[in-house]
Design an enzyme around this catalytic site. Structure first.
Site, PDB file in Angstrom:
ATOM      1  N   ASP A 137       0.838  -1.198   0.000  1.00 40.72           N
ATOM      2  CA  ASP A 137       0.000   0.000   0.000  1.00 40.72           C
ATOM      3  C   ASP A 137       0.874   1.250   0.000  1.00 40.72           C
ATOM      4  OD1 ASP A 137      -2.022  -1.756   0.130  1.00 40.72           O
ATOM      5  OD2 ASP A 137      -2.801  -1.118   2.081  1.00 40.72           O
TER       6      ASP A 137
ATOM      7  N   GLU B 139       3.866   1.640  -1.285  1.00 44.91           N
ATOM      8  CA  GLU B 139       4.425   1.905  -2.620  1.00 44.91           C
ATOM      9  C   GLU B 139       3.366   2.494  -3.548  1.00 44.91           C
ATOM     10  OE1 GLU B 139       7.452  -1.263  -4.175  1.00 44.91           O
ATOM     11  OE2 GLU B 139       6.319  -2.111  -2.503  1.00 44.91           O
ATOM     12  N   TYR B 140       2.136   1.966  -3.400  1.00 43.92           N
ATOM     13  CA  TYR B 140       1.036   2.505  -4.194  1.00 43.92           C
ATOM     14  C   TYR B 140       0.869   3.995  -3.897  1.00 43.92           C
ATOM     15  CZ  TYR B 140      -3.619   3.095  -6.205  1.00 43.92           C
ATOM     16  OH  TYR B 140      -4.671   3.533  -6.956  1.00 43.92           O
TER      17      TYR B 140
ATOM     18  N   LEU C 273     -35.805  -8.499  -8.816  1.00 42.04           N
ATOM     19  CA  LEU C 273     -35.825  -9.958  -8.925  1.00 42.04           C
ATOM     20  C   LEU C 273     -37.035 -10.531  -8.221  1.00 42.04           C
ATOM     21  CD1 LEU C 273     -32.080 -10.621  -8.068  1.00 42.04           C
ATOM     22  CD2 LEU C 273     -33.168 -11.151 -10.251  1.00 42.04           C
TER      23      LEU C 273
ATOM     24  N   GLU D 165     -25.252 -17.066  -8.504  1.00 37.98           N
ATOM     25  CA  GLU D 165     -24.492 -15.921  -8.019  1.00 37.98           C
ATOM     26  C   GLU D 165     -24.876 -15.590  -6.591  1.00 37.98           C
ATOM     27  OE1 GLU D 165     -25.127 -12.658 -10.735  1.00 37.98           O
ATOM     28  OE2 GLU D 165     -24.890 -13.932 -12.503  1.00 37.98           O
TER      29      GLU D 165
ATOM     30  N   LYS E  83     -26.224 -13.232  -3.756  1.00 35.12           N
ATOM     31  CA  LYS E  83     -27.066 -12.044  -3.766  1.00 35.12           C
ATOM     32  C   LYS E  83     -26.445 -11.065  -2.770  1.00 35.12           C
ATOM     33  CE  LYS E  83     -31.826 -10.451  -3.823  1.00 35.12           C
ATOM     34  NZ  LYS E  83     -31.538  -9.157  -3.237  1.00 35.12           N
TER      35      LYS E  83
ATOM     36  N   ASP F 223     -25.707  -7.899  -0.543  1.00 33.33           N
ATOM     37  CA  ASP F 223     -26.630  -7.077   0.215  1.00 33.33           C
ATOM     38  C   ASP F 223     -26.105  -5.647   0.261  1.00 33.33           C
ATOM     39  OD1 ASP F 223     -28.879  -6.528   1.586  1.00 33.33           O
ATOM     40  OD2 ASP F 223     -28.248  -7.441   3.474  1.00 33.33           O
TER      41      ASP F 223
ATOM     42  N   TYR G 197     -22.306  -7.698 -12.049  1.00 30.31           N
ATOM     43  CA  TYR G 197     -23.070  -8.912 -12.351  1.00 30.31           C
ATOM     44  C   TYR G 197     -23.975  -8.849 -13.584  1.00 30.31           C
ATOM     45  CZ  TYR G 197     -26.215  -6.433  -9.077  1.00 30.31           C
ATOM     46  OH  TYR G 197     -26.958  -5.500  -8.416  1.00 30.31           O
TER      47      TYR G 197
ATOM     48  N   LYS H 246     -33.766 -16.363  -1.312  1.00 34.49           N
ATOM     49  CA  LYS H 246     -33.240 -15.706  -0.121  1.00 34.49           C
ATOM     50  C   LYS H 246     -32.979 -16.716   0.991  1.00 34.49           C
ATOM     51  CE  LYS H 246     -34.926 -11.360   0.463  1.00 34.49           C
ATOM     52  NZ  LYS H 246     -34.374 -10.110   0.963  1.00 34.49           N
TER      53      LYS H 246
ATOM     54  N   CYS I 180     -32.626 -29.815  42.879  1.00 36.29           N
ATOM     55  CA  CYS I 180     -32.324 -30.297  41.532  1.00 36.29           C
ATOM     56  C   CYS I 180     -33.624 -30.745  40.871  1.00 36.29           C
ATOM     57  CB  CYS I 180     -31.345 -31.461  41.605  1.00 36.29           C
ATOM     58  SG  CYS I 180     -31.122 -32.275  40.019  1.00 36.29           S
TER      59      CYS I 180
ATOM     60  N   CYS J 126     -33.287 -34.853  40.531  1.00 34.69           N
ATOM     61  CA  CYS J 126     -33.202 -35.775  41.675  1.00 34.69           C
ATOM     62  C   CYS J 126     -33.699 -35.161  42.979  1.00 34.69           C
ATOM     63  CB  CYS J 126     -31.780 -36.285  41.841  1.00 34.69           C
ATOM     64  SG  CYS J 126     -30.642 -35.031  42.461  1.00 34.69           S
TER      65      CYS J 126
ATOM     66  N   CYS K  18     -26.244 -29.025  41.060  1.00 32.66           N
ATOM     67  CA  CYS K  18     -26.848 -30.084  41.866  1.00 32.66           C
ATOM     68  C   CYS K  18     -25.722 -30.715  42.670  1.00 32.66           C
ATOM     69  CB  CYS K  18     -27.510 -31.118  40.953  1.00 32.66           C
ATOM     70  SG  CYS K  18     -27.818 -32.706  41.762  1.00 32.66           S
TER      71      CYS K  18
ATOM     72  N   CYS L 118     -27.328 -38.425  41.078  1.00 34.42           N
ATOM     73  CA  CYS L 118     -28.370 -37.741  40.304  1.00 34.42           C
ATOM     74  C   CYS L 118     -28.428 -38.391  38.922  1.00 34.42           C
ATOM     75  CB  CYS L 118     -28.038 -36.256  40.189  1.00 34.42           C
ATOM     76  SG  CYS L 118     -29.069 -35.385  38.995  1.00 34.42           S
TER      77      CYS L 118
HETATM   78  S1  IVH Z   1     -29.235  -8.990 -11.206  1.00 36.10           S
HETATM   79  C1  IVH Z   1     -33.019  -8.631 -13.272  1.00 36.10           C
HETATM   80  N1  IVH Z   1     -27.526 -10.143  -9.626  1.00 36.10           N
HETATM   81  O1  IVH Z   1     -30.907  -7.583  -6.083  1.00 36.10           O
HETATM   82  C2  IVH Z   1     -31.647  -8.537 -12.791  1.00 36.10           C
HETATM   83  N2  IVH Z   1     -28.972  -8.494  -8.704  1.00 36.10           N
HETATM   84  O2  IVH Z   1     -33.930  -7.537  -6.449  1.00 36.10           O
HETATM   85  C3  IVH Z   1     -31.578  -7.814 -11.509  1.00 36.10           C
HETATM   86  N3  IVH Z   1     -28.594  -8.067  -6.310  1.00 36.10           N
HETATM   87  O3  IVH Z   1     -31.403  -4.375  -7.316  1.00 36.10           O
HETATM   88  C4  IVH Z   1     -30.221  -7.583 -11.042  1.00 36.10           C
HETATM   89  N4  IVH Z   1     -26.928  -9.490  -6.062  1.00 36.10           N
HETATM   90  O4  IVH Z   1     -29.344  -4.769  -5.848  1.00 36.10           O
HETATM   91  C5  IVH Z   1     -28.518  -9.238  -9.724  1.00 36.10           C
HETATM   92  N5  IVH Z   1     -25.924 -11.249  -8.339  1.00 36.10           N
HETATM   93  C6  IVH Z   1     -26.910 -10.333  -8.445  1.00 36.10           C
HETATM   94  C7  IVH Z   1     -27.335  -9.571  -7.354  1.00 36.10           C
HETATM   95  C8  IVH Z   1     -28.389  -8.660  -7.513  1.00 36.10           C
HETATM   96  C9  IVH Z   1     -27.691  -8.592  -5.474  1.00 36.10           C
HETATM   97  C10 IVH Z   1     -29.620  -7.059  -5.938  1.00 36.10           C
HETATM   98  C11 IVH Z   1     -29.570  -5.813  -6.763  1.00 36.10           C
HETATM   99  C12 IVH Z   1     -30.945  -5.662  -7.367  1.00 36.10           C
HETATM  100  C13 IVH Z   1     -31.776  -6.568  -6.501  1.00 36.10           C
HETATM  101  C14 IVH Z   1     -32.903  -7.122  -7.284  1.00 36.10           C
END
Ligand code: IVH
Length: 683
Positions: free
Chosen positions: A31, A33-34, A81, A111, A113, A115, A222, A311, A405, A408, A423, A429
């Site tokens: 870091d 050096e960067y 989704l 993939e 999901k 958060d 993604y 989920k 107890c 017992c 106990c 016991c």
């Molecule tokens: S694809 C139709 N890929 O989920 C395609 N979404 O409910 C929609 N999210 O707003 C997006 N991981 O914030 C996709 N691997 C993933 C995801 C992803 C999280 C979230 C994203 C989107 C929400 C859709």
């Protein structure tokens, strides 16, 4: 080199290092050096402002604060989704896809999901020109300056780039950054962020990009959105490969899977890995891999028919404490358990939660009748997280520690400093006896197969077994008369009992269930004393000192064992003074339980026949490692210096053993000298 050439070279290098760090996860410079390269470029640009380009890494610090965010229209809408909550719903999704397409099996990308929050990055001729939030899917907010501060987002694509391509992905806050932020906020008396998603969203929607720049946000791509002048490949997995080649981070957790069974397997694997990931995920996403098939399926009301989010079940839920009961463990501890109104959480129905101990009940102020939050994550035992004090009903009542107890009826006591009541009835016991027997027969103890809790309970109820020693008096004829016990299994059990008689001292000590003595301590005791009688003698001699005024006077003999402190030593001393325990041990030996004498020491080797004592900290090796080394070369390691000791091996900060050795004229050597002895021995 002209300043213009040097600036271009620095930019190229910084981009390369960013790519190696964020995409390949394989940095080649530190870091510091960067930072050095970065500072050089910054100074150069300050002296020659005309050399500053919009895609220069120095531009990541963000522009001036703004009064508001400009709206950005998404030419290709950012859809959401559809969700499924269980296996059945995922199978339904897959069936509909197969029916519509008229196919047997479907390829999906699987993939995580993430958060965080979805963003769109527009690259024109390879340069990041616009970055926007999802907003309502049609129109988002222009957060370009803020997105530019995220180092995982390249300001310029690598390799050949089309006139326009929009990359979509998630901005999120890794857990380490989230926790640091929480701590800092608490220390400053500010309001800490509630969860990583809110924290990420708040950071990205800062009107002052300098604030965003200070938050350690990450990004994972993604999807491809809009594009111009780009021939998209046939499959999403190939598009992800291209995104990766352009220099954007694509999660290595993404897999191409075939068929719904493989999807379910991926889901299960991710659920197990979830707790170890450095960022939050709240489920997995399955997407059709072939773009042509996606087009055929289309979308309904803002949700594509070609993707689904599965989920993870919520890990926390609210319920009510109906009662608090106490379970008696093998050591007699009364462990409180909350009986709950059954609630579905973490994928299962939960009706009990551990409360750990009485201190915990007091700390959380749990009362019977309270509304509480319970947590069940993965396979761990459900836990009561906290009480919803604002919902406490009038009839809620405090938890009473039983005076007797619950199994017992014997008297219960709570010693000072203990987190639980106990106990006092020992193995009389039935609950303690059952726990002790289950421990005695367990795999890592005496390893007796075929003696489950149901069978042990029957043996206790019939009065046939009152201690571990009684197990060895069982005969096949007697056993065959029990419920669910055939002649064959009775014979098998007797054979297993017979086989278990050949054991090791450390297993035997562990099996005895001495309070505070786990496998590691059992091993240390066996190594140190070599045989049971020496241990018993030391324990009995120490018992008189177990309550000595000064802590350092307590149990001197047992405490010569590495890692054994005053509390554990006192437990061991007490155990071996109980006549009942000694009787059980004697009967076990009479029944034929035995262990070969302490592992035969190598009679040859550079240190054959020499006795060592170790004191102080050795350079780079633990005492156990040093002991093992000495023993491997035929030497012996004991705990205390006597006239029989050949060498004291002393490291940094030696203890009183050094003075003792000097007094007895025992040679004192260091780690280097030991090495020399070994070298000489192998010549
Ligand atoms: S694809 C139709 N890929 O989920 C395609 N979404 O409910 C929609 N999210 O707003 C997006 N991981 O914030 C996709 N691997 C993933 C995801 C992803 C999280 C979230 C994203 C989107 C929400 C859709």
């Amino acid at each position: 080199m002209t300043p213009a050439q040097r600036a271009a070279e620095l930019r190229r290098q910084l981009e390369e290092h960013n790519y190696r760090y964020y995409v390949l996860d394989a940095p080649v410079i530190s870091d510091a050096e960067y930072d050095r390269l970065f500072d050089e470029l910054k100074r150069l640009e300050e002296r020659h402002p005309e050399l500053r380009t919009p895609d220069s890494p120095t531009q990541r610090v963000g522009g001036a604060p703004r009064a508001e965010f400009k709206p950005v229209r998404h030419r290709v809408p950012m859809l959401s989704l559809r969700k499924c909550n269980d296996e059945g719903e995922l199978r339904d999704f897959d069936r509909r896809v197969r029916e519509t397409l008229g196919r047997q099996t479907i390829d999906y990308t699987a993939e995580p999901k993430f958060d965080g929050l979805a963003v769109a990055l527009i690259y024109e001729h390879g340069v990041l020109t616009t970055g926007a939030t999802r907003g309502d899917g049609e129109t988002g907010e222009d957060v370009t300056e803020n997105l530019k501060t995220i180092r995982a987002i390249p300001l310029r694509l690598r390799g050949e780039a089309p006139p326009l391509v929009e990359i979509r992905g998630e901005v999120y806050l890794p857990l380490a950054g989230f926790r640091r932020w929480q701590e800092e906020a608490e220390a400053r008396g500010e309001k800490p962020p509630v969860n990583p998603r809110n924290a990420a969203a708040g950071s990205l929607r800062q009107l002052d990009p300098a604030i965003t720049a200070r938050r350690p946000l990450a990004f994972s791509a993604y999807e491809v959105g809009e594009s111009r002048g780009w021939q998209a490949p046939a499959r999403h997995s190939q598009a992800l490969e291209q995104i990766r080649r352009w220099g954007l981070p694509v999660s290595p957790l993404i897999e191409l899977v075939r068929g719904v069974e493989a999807c379910l397997d991926y889901f299960a694997r991710m659920q197990r890995r979830r707790a170890q990931l450095p960022f939050d995920i709240d489920g997995v996403v399955f997407k059709l891999d072939e773009f042509a098939a996606r087009a055929e399926l289309g979308a309904v009301s803002r949700e594509p028919r070609w993707a689904v989010a599965y989920k993870f079940p919520a890990e926390e839920a609210e319920t009510v404490v109906e009662n608090v009961e106490f379970q008696v463990s093998r050591t007699g501890a009364l462990n409180p358990v909350a009986r709950l109104k059954p609630v579905f959480v973490g994928g299962a129905t939960v009706s009990n939660a551990t409360l750990h101990n009485l201190d915990e009940i007091a700390r959380k102020d749990v009362r019977i009748g309270d509304h509480v939050i319970v947590r069940r994550a993965g396979d761990v035992i459900p836990e009561l997280v906290r009480v919803l004090a604002e919902k406490r009903p009038r009839h809620a009542r405090a938890v009473q520690v039983p005076r007797q107890c619950p199994v017992c009826g014997a008297r219960v006591e709570r010693e000072e400093g203990e987190v639980n009541a106990r106990c006092t009835n020992g193995l009389s016991c039935p609950a303690q006896l059952l726990g002790a027997l289950a421990h005695f027969v367990s795999r890592r103890a005496m390893d007796i197969d075929g003696l489950g809790e149901k069978l042990l309970t029957q043996l206790i109820e019939r009065g046939w077994v009152k201690s571990a020693a009684d197990l060895y008096a069982l005969t096949a004829e007697r056993l065959a008369g029990l419920e669910r016990m055939g002649e064959k299994s009775a014979a098998k059990l007797v054979a297993a009992l017979e086989a278990s008689k050949q054991t090791t001292l450390e297993r035997f000590l562990y099996a005895l269930g001495i309070p505070e003595v786990g496998e590691a301590t059992a091993r240390d005791l066996a190594r140190h004393f070599g045989d049971l009688d020496s241990l018993i003698a030391a324990a009995r001699a120490d018992a008189a000192t177990a309550h000595a005024e000064r802590e350092k006077d307590r149990c001197p003999r047992l405490r010569e064992v590495p890692e054994v402190g005053p509390v554990v030593a006192a437990r061991i001393a007490h155990f071996f003074t109980e006549p009942r325990n000694l009787e059980v041990i004697a009967r076990l030996r009479e029944a034929g339980v035995r262990w070969p004498q302490a592992a035969p020491r190598a009679a040859s080797g550079a240190l054959a026949g020499k006795s060592f004592v170790i004191t102080g900290t050795l350079p780079g090796v633990s005492r156990d490692e040093a002991s093992a080394l000495i023993e491997a070369h035929g030497g012996k390691v004991t705990g205390s210096v006597s006239s029989k000791t050949d060498y004291l091996l002393a490291g940094e900060a030696p203890g009183s053993k050094l003075a003792k050795a000097e007094q007895l004229n025992v040679p004192v050597i260091g780690w280097d000298e030991l090495q020399k002895m070994l070298d000489r021995g192998s010549e």
